[in-house]
Motif scaffolding. Structure first.
Motif, short mmCIF file in Angstrom:
data_model
loop_
_atom_site.label_atom_id
_atom_site.label_comp_id
_atom_site.label_asym_id
_atom_site.label_seq_id
_atom_site.Cartn_x
_atom_site.Cartn_y
_atom_site.Cartn_z
N SER A 197 -29.67 119.28 -23.54
CA SER A 197 -28.21 119.33 -23.60
C SER A 197 -27.72 120.76 -23.38
N GLU A 198 -26.44 120.90 -23.13
CA GLU A 198 -25.88 122.24 -22.90
C GLU A 198 -26.04 123.08 -24.16
N MET A 199 -26.55 124.28 -23.98
CA MET A 199 -26.73 125.18 -25.14
C MET A 199 -26.77 126.63 -24.67
N PRO A 200 -26.69 127.57 -25.59
CA PRO A 200 -26.76 128.98 -25.22
C PRO A 200 -28.07 129.28 -24.47
N LYS A 201 -28.01 130.24 -23.56
CA LYS A 201 -29.19 130.55 -22.75
C LYS A 201 -30.39 130.96 -23.60
N ALA A 202 -30.14 131.58 -24.75
CA ALA A 202 -31.25 131.96 -25.64
C ALA A 202 -31.95 130.72 -26.18
N ASP A 203 -31.17 129.67 -26.46
CA ASP A 203 -31.77 128.42 -26.98
C ASP A 203 -32.49 127.67 -25.87
N VAL A 204 -31.92 127.70 -24.67
CA VAL A 204 -32.61 127.10 -23.51
C VAL A 204 -33.96 127.79 -23.35
#
Ligand code: C5P
Length: 222
Positions: A197-204
């Motif tokens: 799902s869409e998430m902050p790049k750090a979480d990706v």
């Protein structure tokens, strides 16, 4: 090295754009902030990997514990990747310019006032990911990215085979992903498609690194 699920693993990451000079003051480039690649480097280092981050021209701080090599052009990036081998995992996130000017001018090209527009002769740059996919020192886990504005997953599947990669991480850049804080990615491999799902790049980045650790059969507690 710090203990962690990727301890003892060498991870090579490319990030950012490349700049292909037209003359000393002008260049051709792709749009890329470098944020996703730098976030991956940070997450890999946090997981205990030895990280070589090969960065095109971006204004971002080097994540802690990461060895950074700055480059400008695609050819410099290709050389830096070669020099960094061997590695266990390569993640090619850079938005490499497909073409460069055949012969960059040594001096600034001037407008001559006649309205004449100089043509630019372009030649193809090396495809770093595809070269790595077919190299003697091909990393055991080779990951590419695909920025697409439509038919995201279909294009990523085609790219898997063409590039010789194990995973292509497709991101839909039709929104404001470029330079933005969030990302929506689909991990495409021979095993199928895993959509995050869409998430902050750090979480990706952490999710991708957790999956890398998983594939390398090592425990990972994120
Ligand atoms: O073909 P396309 O540019 O869409 O492929 C994107 C993937 O290939 C990314 O992983 C990018 O880093 C890599 N690439 C590369 N060298 C190039 C072009 C793309 O490594 N010259």
């Amino acid at each position: 090295p710090a203990p962690g699920p990727l301890a003892g693993q060498h991870v090579v990451i490319t990030a950012g754009p490349t700049h292909e000079p037209i003359d000393p003051v002008r260049y051709i480039a792709n749009r890329s902030s470098g944020k996703q690649g730098f976030a991956l480097a940070a997450a890999a280092a946090e997981a205990g990997a030895q990280v070589t981050l090969i960065a095109g021209p971006v204004q971002l701080p080097t994540p802690p514990g990461v060895r950074r090599v700055d480059v400008e052009t695609a050819r410099e990036m290709a050389e830096a990747v070669d020099a960094a081998l061997p590695c266990d995992v390569a993640i090619m996130v850079a938005a490499v310019a497909d073409w460069r000017v055949a012969e960059a001018a040594g001096q600034k090209r001037k407008k001559d006032g006649s309205g004449h527009i100089p043509p630019l002769e372009l030649v193809e740059n090396p495809d770093i990911l595809a070269s790595l996919g077919h190299a003697m020192l091909r990393p055991p886990l080779l990951i590419g990215f695909a920025a697409e504005t439509e038919h995201v997953i279909e294009h990523a599947k085609a790219k898997l085979a063409r590039k010789g990669a194990d995973w292509i991480i497709a991101n839909d850049v039709s929104g404001d992903v470029m330079g933005g804080a969030n990302n929506t990615v689909h991990i495409v491999s021979a095993m199928g498609v895993e959509s995050l799902s869409e998430m902050p790049k750090a979480d990706v980045a952490r999710a991708i690194i957790a999956k890398v650790a998983d594939v390398l059969h090592q425990p990972y507690d994120a």
